[in-house]
Scaffold this motif. Structure first.
Motif, PDB file in Angstrom:
ATOM      1  N   ALA A  23       5.322  -6.696   2.427  1.00  0.00           N
ATOM      2  CA  ALA A  23       4.683  -6.376   0.920  1.00  0.00           C
ATOM      3  C   ALA A  23       4.305  -4.967   0.963  1.00  0.00           C
ATOM      4  CB  ALA A  23       4.067  -7.411   0.398  1.00  0.00           C
ATOM      5  N   LEU A  24       3.411  -4.512   1.647  1.00  0.00           N
ATOM      6  CA  LEU A  24       2.560  -3.231   1.527  1.00  0.00           C
ATOM      7  C   LEU A  24       3.540  -2.334   1.797  1.00  0.00           C
ATOM      8  CD1 LEU A  24      -1.047  -3.316   3.012  1.00  0.00           C
ATOM      9  CD2 LEU A  24      -0.467  -3.437   0.435  1.00  0.00           C
TER      10      LEU A  24
ATOM     11  N   LEU B  26       0.528  -1.071   9.848  1.00  0.00           N
ATOM     12  CA  LEU B  26       0.164  -0.157   8.677  1.00  0.00           C
ATOM     13  C   LEU B  26      -0.989   1.065   8.893  1.00  0.00           C
ATOM     14  CD1 LEU B  26       0.640  -2.754   6.098  1.00  0.00           C
ATOM     15  CD2 LEU B  26       1.676  -0.461   5.773  1.00  0.00           C
ATOM     16  N   ARG B  27      -2.051   0.654   9.664  1.00  0.00           N
ATOM     17  CA  ARG B  27      -3.131   1.559  10.193  1.00  0.00           C
ATOM     18  C   ARG B  27      -2.557   2.556  11.212  1.00  0.00           C
ATOM     19  NH1 ARG B  27      -5.877  -3.557  10.258  1.00  0.00           N
ATOM     20  NH2 ARG B  27      -7.200  -3.587   8.594  1.00  0.00           N
ATOM     21  N   LYS B  28      -1.474   2.086  11.952  1.00  0.00           N
ATOM     22  CA  LYS B  28      -0.877   3.027  12.994  1.00  0.00           C
ATOM     23  C   LYS B  28      -0.238   4.056  12.022  1.00  0.00           C
ATOM     24  CE  LYS B  28      -0.210   1.514  17.467  1.00  0.00           C
ATOM     25  NZ  LYS B  28       0.696   0.504  18.328  1.00  0.00           N
ATOM     26  N   ARG B  29       0.349   3.760  10.833  1.00  0.00           N
ATOM     27  CA  ARG B  29       0.946   4.690   9.998  1.00  0.00           C
ATOM     28  C   ARG B  29       0.006   5.750   9.441  1.00  0.00           C
ATOM     29  NH1 ARG B  29       5.937   3.360   6.348  1.00  0.00           N
ATOM     30  NH2 ARG B  29       7.371   2.753   7.954  1.00  0.00           N
TER      31      ARG B  29
ATOM     32  N   ARG C 200      -5.048   3.674   5.237  1.00  0.00           N
ATOM     33  CA  ARG C 200      -6.391   3.119   5.365  1.00  0.00           C
ATOM     34  C   ARG C 200      -6.506   1.681   4.648  1.00  0.00           C
ATOM     35  NH1 ARG C 200     -11.791   4.757   1.820  1.00  0.00           N
ATOM     36  NH2 ARG C 200     -13.033   3.124   2.766  1.00  0.00           N
ATOM     37  N   VAL C 201      -6.538   0.727   5.854  1.00  0.00           N
ATOM     38  CA  VAL C 201      -6.438  -0.601   5.061  1.00  0.00           C
ATOM     39  C   VAL C 201      -7.720  -1.335   5.197  1.00  0.00           C
ATOM     40  CG1 VAL C 201      -5.229  -3.026   5.507  1.00  0.00           C
ATOM     41  CG2 VAL C 201      -4.055  -0.895   6.055  1.00  0.00           C
ATOM     42  N   GLU C 202      -8.302  -1.756   4.069  1.00  0.00           N
ATOM     43  CA  GLU C 202      -9.656  -2.404   4.220  1.00  0.00           C
ATOM     44  C   GLU C 202      -9.282  -3.737   3.898  1.00  0.00           C
ATOM     45  OE1 GLU C 202     -12.468  -1.107   4.951  1.00  0.00           O
ATOM     46  OE2 GLU C 202     -11.881   1.006   5.002  1.00  0.00           O
ATOM     47  N   SER C 203      -9.802  -4.915   4.681  1.00  0.00           N
ATOM     48  CA  SER C 203      -9.524  -6.559   4.320  1.00  0.00           C
ATOM     49  C   SER C 203     -10.831  -7.065   4.474  1.00  0.00           C
ATOM     50  CB  SER C 203      -8.654  -6.922   5.445  1.00  0.00           C
ATOM     51  OG  SER C 203      -7.378  -6.326   5.694  1.00  0.00           O
TER      52      SER C 203
END
Ligand code: 5GP
Length: 264
Positions: free
Chosen positions: A204-205, A237-240, A243-246
């Motif tokens: 989805a992201l 996604l972080r490797k790409r 910035r992902v904040e969960s």
């Protein structure tokens, strides 16, 4: 870098400043610092991967701000423990507070926390995907004071022909569908925060990232309510470089109701 960062955290802000300059110059690390150096009391390593190159992301924040973040995380974790139901196929059902009935006090805390994390990124729009991301995005948008655009999952008479689209494989429905956003609502001047309820495999992201990138907009990061850390989306996604904040990360869960959270 690990050693240098922990040392810096214990010592003076001046040292932190030196650290930041040196890592930036040598391109060994990206430092996300939204605060004046004098105010930094704590420094967290949020992503450290040592491969062929050398790569680290570091976030600095005030101690008090960090504590507020911890409270939101605890609220989320309590709700998941109390009301979450683990279903076959790695599905966490949270219908009683997130996906069907919605706990607006909790949404409000989530919105505040996303604003604490991304408030200084000059966000101009929040982009999400129907249906469950919409409620969270709308509450968060009241803090950012920006519009929300949601990607539609089906063709609609309300959507004229000029759209950005991307194919997304649905985790919960086991099918591939096209998401669509009208070209009218995204532009290259936009700084976009993506918001969604769950992060599992990351499809989805990735789809949202794709439509935003087609418009030339800048995506500043993604705010996620619940990440299932045992699935690959977060790492991918972080490797790409996203910035992902969960707000809560589930590292393991089973159908007997055992849920293990990641300490962040
Ligand atoms: P992904 O695309 O990252 O594989 O999955 C994210 C999307 O699938 C989210 O938009 C969410 O709606 C749905 N999803 C994935 N895993 C779960 C889950 O365990 N529980 C619920 N309720 N939704 C999920």
């Amino acid at each position: 870098i690990h050693k240098r960062v922990s040392k810096a955290a214990e010592e003076t802000p001046r040292l932190l400043c030196t650290l930041r300059k040196s890592v930036q110059k040598r391109r060994e690390a990206t430092v996300f610092s939204n605060f004046a150096v004098e105010k930094i009391l704590q420094i967290d390593i949020i992503n450290l991967s040592i491969g062929r190159g050398f790569n680290a992301s570091v976030r600095c924040c005030r101690q008090s701000e960090r504590e507020k973040g911890d409270e939101t995380m605890q609220l989320m974790e309590e709700q998941i423990r109390k009301n979450g139901i683990v279903r076959a196929g790695n599905v966490l059902k949270v219908d009683s507070f997130l996906n069907h009935q919605m706990d607006i006090d909790l949404f409000n805390e989530m919105g505040k926390e996303f604003y604490r994390l991304f408030g200084e990124e000059h966000v101009t729009k929040i982009v999400t995907i129907e249906a469950s991301g919409i409620g969270i995005a709308c509450v968060a948008a009241q803090y950012f004071r920006v519009p929300v655009v949601f990607a539609k999952k089906s063709e609609s008479k309300n959507l004229d022909g000029d759209v950005y689209t991307s194919a997304v494989a649905s985790f919960t429905h086991n099918k591939v569908y096209d998401i669509r956003i009208s070209k009218k609502y995204l532009s290259e001047d936009d700084r976009i925060l993506l918001i969604d309820d769950f992060l599992a495999k990351g499809n989805a992201l990735l789809g949202l990232l794709d439509v935003c990138q087609q418009s030339g907009a800048t995506v500043v990061g993604a705010g996620i309510a619940i990440e299932k850390g045992f699935q690959e989306g977060g790492q991918l996604l972080r490797k790409r470089g996203l910035r992902v904040e969960s707000l809560a990360i589930v590292d393991a869960m089973d159908e007997n109701g055992e849920i293990v959270f990641r300490r962040q």
